[in-house]
Design an enzyme around this catalytic site. Structure first.
Site, PDB file in Angstrom:
ATOM      1  N   GLY A 255       0.607  -1.409  -0.339  1.00 58.30           N
ATOM      2  CA  GLY A 255      -0.258   0.142  -0.048  1.00 58.30           C
ATOM      3  C   GLY A 255       0.353   0.941  -0.056  1.00 58.30           C
ATOM      4  N   HIS A 256       0.208   1.889   0.004  1.00 62.25           N
ATOM      5  CA  HIS A 256       0.979   3.742  -0.314  1.00 62.25           C
ATOM      6  C   HIS A 256       1.526   3.922   1.088  1.00 62.25           C
ATOM      7  CE1 HIS A 256      -2.957   4.251   2.633  1.00 62.25           C
ATOM      8  NE2 HIS A 256      -1.986   5.555   2.788  1.00 62.25           N
TER       9      HIS A 256
END
Length: 351
Positions: A255-256
């Site tokens: 993820g980010h």
């Protein structure tokens, strides 16, 4: 039709050459000139091949082997059939891997699929800077402002987005996409990798979920390898970072704003939520899931299918769901199995 062979040896090697290259010793120096034509598994040995046995578990293969040479530990060397060159090493598997890299160098780093050099006339290159020695194959797209270093191969169907930078001696596999990314030297992206797209980020709105703009980048440092169909999101405001030498398997979701340290190992189907920090030399088994904003300390090891919902100390070995120190998890599993067996012994139909 004959079966295709996709990897051919670079040349023939002698047992003595292999021993010197991998730091092994020959049990019988008179067999130094035995010729090695390739490598193979110990259980299916063929004439002319090099095989390995890692300890006593597969010692039974040694007496009947048809291989030309065997890599093994000193403790089982006496079991090797007479006439077979015996290469003694402290770590036969590691030595075998080094020998295989020597014999089959083209298997270690992907090469251009089409045999083209330079920029193919069938590629789409719009205002990008391509260093001499880089290869952009037919069907690849390199957008304006992108830069590709010498020795890097961009395979058919790959897309390099505007302004992205890819270092030297790397590889971008077929169908991969690289967006909003800065990539170092000797980075290998296998087919279907997705780098730099926005993440699954929304806030509740009057008409439903509303998109959160993702304005960050992804930074992939030197000597990283990322497996097929792995997806790594760009940062929200800062960067998503993959550290030097880290190896990521197929089908991983990152993820980010995740920051992964140097020389980590991440096995297939792991899911790493946003803003996770993973320290250097950490190891994640297959199908590990990590919740957001969690820190996994340097050198930590997570067993396959672990579900991590709290910080993991450096050097710790955790497993289970929720993940905990692995000894405690194993004790709980053993106690649960004992309880189930005791109920079964009582004849319960519900167990």
């Amino acid at each position: 039709m004959s079966d295709p062979v996709f990897f051919e040896p670079a040349r023939r090697y002698s047992a003595g050459e292999i021993a010197a290259a991998v730091g092994a010793s020959l049990a019988d120096a008179s067999l130094a000139d035995v010729e090695i034509l390739g490598v193979g598994p110990a259980a299916e040995s063929r004439e002319g091949t090099l095989v390995y046995v890692n300890g006593k578990k597969n010692e039974t293969h040694l007496a009947q082997t048809r291989a030309a040479a065997v890599l093994c530990r000193a403790e089982v060397a006496s079991s090797v059939r007479a006439g077979v060159a015996t290469l003694v090493a402290r770590n036969p598997q590691q030595a075998f891997a080094a020998a295989a890299r020597l014999i089959y160098p083209q298997s270690v780093r992907p090469l251009a699929l089409t045999g083209e050099t330079g920029v193919s006339p069938k590629a789409v290159v719009e205002g990008a800077r391509i260093e001499p020695g880089a290869i952009v194959e037919a069907g690849a797209v390199v957008c304006a402002g992108a830069a590709i270093g010498t020795g890097t191969v961009v395979a058919p169907g790959a897309v390099i987005g505007p302004g992205c930078q890819i270092g030297r001696d790397g590889y971008v596999g077929p169908g991969a996409s690289v967006l909003n990314a800065l990539i170092g030297n000797r980075v290998v992206l296998h087919p279907g990798v997705r780098l730099g797209q926005d993440w699954f980020g929304y806030v509740p709105g009057q008409r439903g979920p509303e998109k959160i703009p993702q304005l960050g980048r992804i930074v992939v440092q030197d000597d990283v390898e990322i497996g097929a169909n792995t997806t790594i999101d760009r940062g929200a405001l800062g960067d998503t970072v993959i550290g030097d030498g880290t190896k990521i398997d197929n089908l991983v979701q990152i993820g980010h704003n995740v920051r992964i340290g140097r020389w980590c190992i991440i096995a297939a189907q792991c899911g790493i939520s946003g803003s996770v920090t993973i320290g250097d030399f950490a190891m994640l088994g297959g199908n590990v899931g990590i919740g957001d904003h969690i820190t996994v300390g340097a050198g930590a090891q997570l067993a396959g299918r672990s579900g991590v919902i709290g910080n993991v100390p450096p050097g710790a070995k955790w497993g289970g769901f929720p993940a905990q120190p692995i000894r405690g998890w194993l004790r709980e599993e053993a106690a649960l199995r004992a309880l189930v067996r005791s109920q079964v012994g009582k004849g319960s139909d519900d167990v």
